[in-house]
Design an enzyme around this catalytic site. Structure first.
Site, PDB file in Angstrom:
ATOM      1  N   ASP A   7     104.093  68.062  86.089  1.00  0.00           N
ATOM      2  CA  ASP A   7     103.623  69.412  85.745  1.00  0.00           C
ATOM      3  C   ASP A   7     102.956  69.986  86.994  1.00  0.00           C
ATOM      4  O   ASP A   7     102.638  69.255  87.939  1.00  0.00           O
ATOM      5  CB  ASP A   7     102.610  69.350  84.585  1.00  0.00           C
ATOM      6  CG  ASP A   7     102.097  70.749  84.209  1.00  0.00           C
ATOM      7  OD1 ASP A   7     102.918  71.676  84.094  1.00  0.00           O
ATOM      8  OD2 ASP A   7     100.875  70.924  84.058  1.00  0.00           O
ATOM      9  N   SER A   8     102.711  71.291  86.954  1.00  0.00           N
ATOM     10  CA  SER A   8     101.981  71.911  88.063  1.00  0.00           C
ATOM     11  C   SER A   8     100.529  71.435  88.096  1.00  0.00           C
ATOM     12  O   SER A   8      99.838  71.643  89.083  1.00  0.00           O
ATOM     13  CB  SER A   8     102.008  73.428  87.906  1.00  0.00           C
ATOM     14  OG  SER A   8     101.349  73.770  86.701  1.00  0.00           O
ATOM     15  N   CYS A  70     106.590  71.094  82.132  1.00  0.00           N
ATOM     16  CA  CYS A  70     106.113  72.376  82.640  1.00  0.00           C
ATOM     17  C   CYS A  70     107.207  73.390  82.336  1.00  0.00           C
ATOM     18  O   CYS A  70     108.365  73.189  82.735  1.00  0.00           O
ATOM     19  CB  CYS A  70     105.872  72.256  84.140  1.00  0.00           C
ATOM     20  SG  CYS A  70     105.492  73.832  84.943  1.00  0.00           S
ATOM     21  N   GLU A 149      92.746  74.671  84.111  1.00  0.00           N
ATOM     22  CA  GLU A 149      92.610  73.857  85.325  1.00  0.00           C
ATOM     23  C   GLU A 149      91.147  73.700  85.733  1.00  0.00           C
ATOM     24  O   GLU A 149      90.744  72.657  86.226  1.00  0.00           O
ATOM     25  CB  GLU A 149      93.406  74.473  86.490  1.00  0.00           C
ATOM     26  CG  GLU A 149      94.906  74.269  86.383  1.00  0.00           C
ATOM     27  CD  GLU A 149      95.357  72.820  86.601  1.00  0.00           C
ATOM     28  OE1 GLU A 149      94.835  72.168  87.515  1.00  0.00           O
ATOM     29  OE2 GLU A 149      96.240  72.347  85.847  1.00  0.00           O
ATOM     30  N   CYS A 181     103.748  77.310  77.486  1.00  0.00           N
ATOM     31  CA  CYS A 181     103.188  76.778  78.732  1.00  0.00           C
ATOM     32  C   CYS A 181     102.422  75.541  78.300  1.00  0.00           C
ATOM     33  O   CYS A 181     101.650  75.589  77.328  1.00  0.00           O
ATOM     34  CB  CYS A 181     102.254  77.782  79.383  1.00  0.00           C
ATOM     35  SG  CYS A 181     101.294  77.061  80.746  1.00  0.00           S
ATOM     36  N   HIS A 183      99.968  74.069  79.430  1.00  0.00           N
ATOM     37  CA  HIS A 183      98.503  74.144  79.523  1.00  0.00           C
ATOM     38  C   HIS A 183      97.897  74.736  78.239  1.00  0.00           C
ATOM     39  O   HIS A 183      96.723  74.505  77.944  1.00  0.00           O
ATOM     40  CB  HIS A 183      98.072  75.037  80.685  1.00  0.00           C
ATOM     41  CG  HIS A 183      98.164  74.396  82.037  1.00  0.00           C
ATOM     42  ND1 HIS A 183      99.344  74.122  82.666  1.00  0.00           N
ATOM     43  CD2 HIS A 183      97.184  73.997  82.902  1.00  0.00           C
ATOM     44  CE1 HIS A 183      99.113  73.579  83.853  1.00  0.00           C
ATOM     45  NE2 HIS A 183      97.808  73.495  84.023  1.00  0.00           N
TER      46      HIS A 183
HETATM   47  N1  DGL Z   1     102.055  74.097  82.709  1.00  0.00           N
HETATM   48  C1  DGL Z   1     102.981  75.010  83.243  1.00  0.00           C
HETATM   49  C2  DGL Z   1     103.932  75.604  82.266  1.00  0.00           C
HETATM   50  O1  DGL Z   1     104.182  74.990  81.259  1.00  0.00           O
HETATM   51  C3  DGL Z   1     102.695  75.837  84.435  1.00  0.00           C
HETATM   52  C4  DGL Z   1     101.450  76.563  84.549  1.00  0.00           C
HETATM   53  C5  DGL Z   1     101.328  77.155  85.921  1.00  0.00           C
HETATM   54  O2  DGL Z   1     101.272  76.385  86.869  1.00  0.00           O
HETATM   55  O3  DGL Z   1     101.301  78.384  86.026  1.00  0.00           O
HETATM   56  O4  DGL Z   1     104.475  76.664  82.485  1.00  0.00           O
END
Ligand code: DGL
Length: 262
Positions: A7-8, A70, A149, A181, A183
């Site tokens: 993931d990012s 992600c 984050e 997303c 997150h």
């Molecule tokens: N967790 C990520 C997603 O599902 C990326 C969030 C990001 O880095 O902007 O899109």
């Protein structure tokens, strides 16, 4: 061999939680590119490059499959990396879209995602391919990822940002919302609070776990014995900060968290 997850940043932990519950015998290697997070505002080319670097690192460690946990990386880079590597690589958009289509009674579905995911229209296309009369409204929520984050996802600041972002949905009618997303599940209590009562919240973790189990079964790659190797987390950011979020989200007392330079 372990299963790789990327993931990012910390978002993929929400998918990993499901995988750990459903596959207790498996070992996982997780990479979070926190130093370059968020990916949501980056160009497709950058997302492809960063995603490829993480998968190459996992390839060198040795993995039997990779989950791109992600949505942004799935939208922009899944096809590209699937053509390069010979181990299975899956993303989170198809499983999330499938769950939403199965859940929605009215076929009126909202997708909350990063700016990149929304612009890619990957969810719109995946949903329409399964239910061609569906109405899909994708809403970019660029302020959500930095809140997660920074680790302030339980604070009043998060509540306020979620409320302000979701206000534009007040005139719409829908019964299902995809957290598009990885997150965003960390903000789920606030997201639920600011949506109409009875709205179904969809995360891709459980359907992604179904897909992983199916692939391991098909290729006879599943682990049958519990081994003594613990899962390991790599971050390109600060390992101490990352560890706190792993401990909170995965209820894991002493996770192995290391720094990785890509
Ligand atoms: N967790 C990520 C997603 O599902 C990326 C969030 C990001 O880095 O902007 O899109």
């Amino acid at each position: 061999m372990p299963i790789g997850i990327i993931d990012s940043g910390v978002g993929g932990l929400t998918v990993m939680g499901e995988l750990l519950n459903r596959m207790p015998n498996e070992q996982f290697l997780y990479i979070g590119d926190d130093a370059r997070c968020p990916y949501g505002n980056r160009s497709p080319e950058e997302v492809v490059t960063f995603t490829s670097e993480m998968i190459e690192a996992l390839h060198r460690f040795g993995v039997k499959m990779v989950v791109i946990a992600c949505n942004t990386a799935t939208a922009f880079a899944l096809k590209h990396v699937q053509e390069i590597y010979d181990f299975p690589i899956i993303g989170v958009i198809e499983p999330g879209a499938r769950t939403a289509v199965e859940t929605s009674k009215t076929e009126r579905i909202v997708v909350l995602g990063t700016t990149g995911t929304v612009k890619s229209e990957a969810y719109d296309q995946a949903i329409i391919a399964m239910a061609n009369d569906a109405w899909v409204h994708a809403l970019a929520c660029p302020e959500f990822v930095p809140i997660v984050e920074r680790g302030v996802y339980k604070l009043e600041e998060a509540d306020r940002v979620v409320q302000q972002t979701l206000e534009v949905l007040s005139d719409e009618t829908f019964d299902t919302v995809i957290l598009g997303c990885t997150h965003f599940p960390l903000l789920a209590p606030f997201i639920r609070k600011h949506l109409p009562e009875g709205t179904q919240l969809i995360t891709s973790g459980s359907a992604t776990a179904d897909t992983v189990i199916h692939i391991l079964d098909q290729k006879q790659l599943q682990r049958t014995k519990i081994m003594d190797q613990q899962s390991t987390f790599y971050t390109t950011g600060n390992p101490d900060h990352f560890k706190l979020i792993v401990q909170d989200w995965l209820q894991c007392e002493d996770p192995i968290v290391k720094q990785l330079v890509l």
